[in-house]
Design a protein around this motif. Structure first.
Motif, PDB file in Angstrom:
ATOM      1  N   HIS A  86     -50.084  17.197 -52.840  1.00 25.61           N
ATOM      2  CA  HIS A  86     -49.008  16.253 -53.138  1.00 25.61           C
ATOM      3  C   HIS A  86     -48.648  16.285 -54.619  1.00 25.61           C
ATOM      4  CE1 HIS A  86     -47.736  13.969 -49.671  1.00 25.61           C
ATOM      5  NE2 HIS A  86     -48.973  13.745 -49.287  1.00 25.61           N
ATOM      6  N   THR A  87     -49.675  16.152 -55.459  1.00 21.84           N
ATOM      7  CA  THR A  87     -49.447  16.019 -56.904  1.00 21.84           C
ATOM      8  C   THR A  87     -48.792  17.257 -57.495  1.00 21.84           C
ATOM      9  OG1 THR A  87     -51.350  14.539 -57.105  1.00 21.84           O
ATOM     10  CG2 THR A  87     -50.554  15.581 -59.124  1.00 21.84           C
ATOM     11  N   SER A  88     -49.259  18.451 -57.084  1.00 21.77           N
ATOM     12  CA  SER A  88     -48.727  19.686 -57.662  1.00 21.77           C
ATOM     13  C   SER A  88     -47.246  19.825 -57.370  1.00 21.77           C
ATOM     14  CB  SER A  88     -49.487  20.900 -57.130  1.00 21.77           C
ATOM     15  OG  SER A  88     -49.217  21.114 -55.758  1.00 21.77           O
ATOM     16  N   ARG A  89     -46.833  19.479 -56.164  1.00 24.28           N
ATOM     17  CA  ARG A  89     -45.418  19.587 -55.815  1.00 24.28           C
ATOM     18  C   ARG A  89     -44.573  18.557 -56.555  1.00 24.28           C
ATOM     19  NH1 ARG A  89     -47.979  22.322 -52.235  1.00 24.28           N
ATOM     20  NH2 ARG A  89     -46.975  23.717 -50.740  1.00 24.28           N
ATOM     21  N   GLN A  90     -45.057  17.345 -56.615  1.00 18.59           N
ATOM     22  CA  GLN A  90     -44.306  16.302 -57.306  1.00 18.59           C
ATOM     23  C   GLN A  90     -44.172  16.617 -58.796  1.00 18.59           C
ATOM     24  OE1 GLN A  90     -42.810  13.599 -55.765  1.00 18.59           O
ATOM     25  NE2 GLN A  90     -43.432  14.609 -53.883  1.00 18.59           N
ATOM     26  N   LYS A  91     -45.249  17.094 -59.408  1.00 19.18           N
ATOM     27  CA  LYS A  91     -45.226  17.363 -60.852  1.00 19.18           C
ATOM     28  C   LYS A  91     -44.259  18.490 -61.200  1.00 19.18           C
ATOM     29  CE  LYS A  91     -48.896  17.491 -63.377  1.00 19.18           C
ATOM     30  NZ  LYS A  91     -50.240  17.816 -63.896  1.00 19.18           N
ATOM     31  N   ALA A 149     -38.008  14.491 -53.921  1.00 14.41           N
ATOM     32  CA  ALA A 149     -38.150  14.702 -55.369  1.00 14.41           C
ATOM     33  C   ALA A 149     -37.084  15.667 -55.878  1.00 14.41           C
ATOM     34  CB  ALA A 149     -39.550  15.230 -55.686  1.00 14.41           C
ATOM     35  N   ALA A 150     -36.752  16.676 -55.062  1.00 13.96           N
ATOM     36  CA  ALA A 150     -35.743  17.661 -55.460  1.00 13.96           C
ATOM     37  C   ALA A 150     -34.357  17.039 -55.589  1.00 13.96           C
ATOM     38  CB  ALA A 150     -35.709  18.811 -54.456  1.00 13.96           C
ATOM     39  N   ASP A 151     -34.136  15.918 -54.915  1.00 13.36           N
ATOM     40  CA  ASP A 151     -32.838  15.238 -55.011  1.00 13.36           C
ATOM     41  C   ASP A 151     -32.576  14.698 -56.417  1.00 13.36           C
ATOM     42  OD1 ASP A 151     -32.212  15.762 -52.376  1.00 13.36           O
ATOM     43  OD2 ASP A 151     -33.033  13.867 -51.629  1.00 13.36           O
TER      44      ASP A 151
END
Length: 299
Positions: A86-91, A149-151
């Motif tokens: 989760h964290t790696s993608r969000q960061k 997050a990409a939005d």
């Protein structure tokens, strides 16, 4: 062109870099640390994530940014493992969004990696880019949050590349998938009726390039061959191409015992179609699984 690739040292990223360099483009690779080797190609610049944050000016005037970074789902889904995913993608997505906010001359397109898990799993449904997200398990939850997050990425176009199983000899899932057949121990996994959507490495590289050069393409794009297969058909095709038997089934309970919750990636699947790519004229070099596997065998 000047192109930045976040996660450019990964499996897909390396192939993408070679492709762009062969076309004479300048490539910036965003990675966690500078490479140890002293010799660097003139057409490649390495930048760390910290450098990107502290010196965003070097990203002014990009023609495209591609973000492939993020921890792999192919690890045990412990509490810590899930948090790491989760964290790696969000960061990484947040870092790209923050970069776009400060650039005066933003790239006209950002290609953001996503995954087919956004559709959930099904043995009887078919999904295309108009199908709604279905949050029903850990992978679909991760990808749904990834796309949300990409939005936040503010630029003219954000292409959300929903990646299927990428077939290549140098990384990804394929070397592990084909190994049992090379050893003469191949067979269906579980029922064998679960769908497997896939794409050859060369085609995903070409598709990313295609999306960059076609300004009418925006939003979700399924990165998958138009000919998905069941797990059993994948195995039978692999057996024919590699001249090995397809006889040693792996029961669901055994796989669950070995892999735990992670086993759902192999026991459940999605049948997705690349409708948007086909509608815009993209031609797959490897639409048929037999052709893709034959090409990989020759490499």
């Amino acid at each position: 062109m000047k192109i930045a690739i976040c996660g450019g040292t990964g499996f897909i990223g390396q192939a993408l870099c070679k492709h762009f360099i062969s076309q004479g483009h300048q490539v910036m690779i965003v990675t966690r640390k500078q490479p140890d080797h002293s010799s660097k190609e003139n057409s490649i610049t390495y930048v760390t994530w910290d450098d990107m944050k502290s010196n965003p000016g070097q990203f002014e005037g990009l023609d495209a940014l591609i973000n492939l970074a993020g921890a792999s789902l192919s690890q045990r889904w412990t509490t810590q493992g899930k948090e790491r995913i989760h964290t790696s993608r969000q960061k990484t997505v947040s870092a790209v969004a923050d970069l776009m906010n400060v650039l005066e001359h933003k790239p006209p397109v950002v290609v953001q990696a996503s995954a087919m898990a956004i559709y959930g799993t099904s043995e009887d449904k078919t999904f295309d880019e108009l199908s709604p997200p279905r949050v029903m398990d850990f992978p679909s939850e991760v990808v749904s949050m990834w796309e949300e997050a990409a939005d936040r990425i503010q630029t003219d176009r954000v292409v959300k590349l929903r990646i299927s199983v990428v077939l290549g000899n140098e990384g990804g899932a394929f070397p592990k998938m084909i190994l049992p057949y090379k050893l003469g121990l191949g067979g269906k996994i579980g029922s064998g009726q679960q769908w497997m959507s896939w794409i050859h490495l060369d085609d995903i590289v070409r598709l990313i390039d295609f999306c960059i050069h076609h300004p009418e393409i925006n939003g979700p794009v399924n990165a998958a061959s138009p000919k998905p297969v069941t797990n059993d058909l994948f195995g039978r095709t692999a057996a024919k191409v590699y001249h090995r038997p397809h006889w040693f089934p792996v029961p669901s309970f055994l796989l669950k015992g070995v892999l735990g919750e992670l086993s759902m990636i192999l026991l459940e699947g999605q049948r997705i179609l690349p409708v948007k790519a086909l509608d815009h004229g993209f031609e797959f070099q490897y639409a048929e699984l037999k052709d893709a596997l034959s090409a990989l065998k020759k490499q």
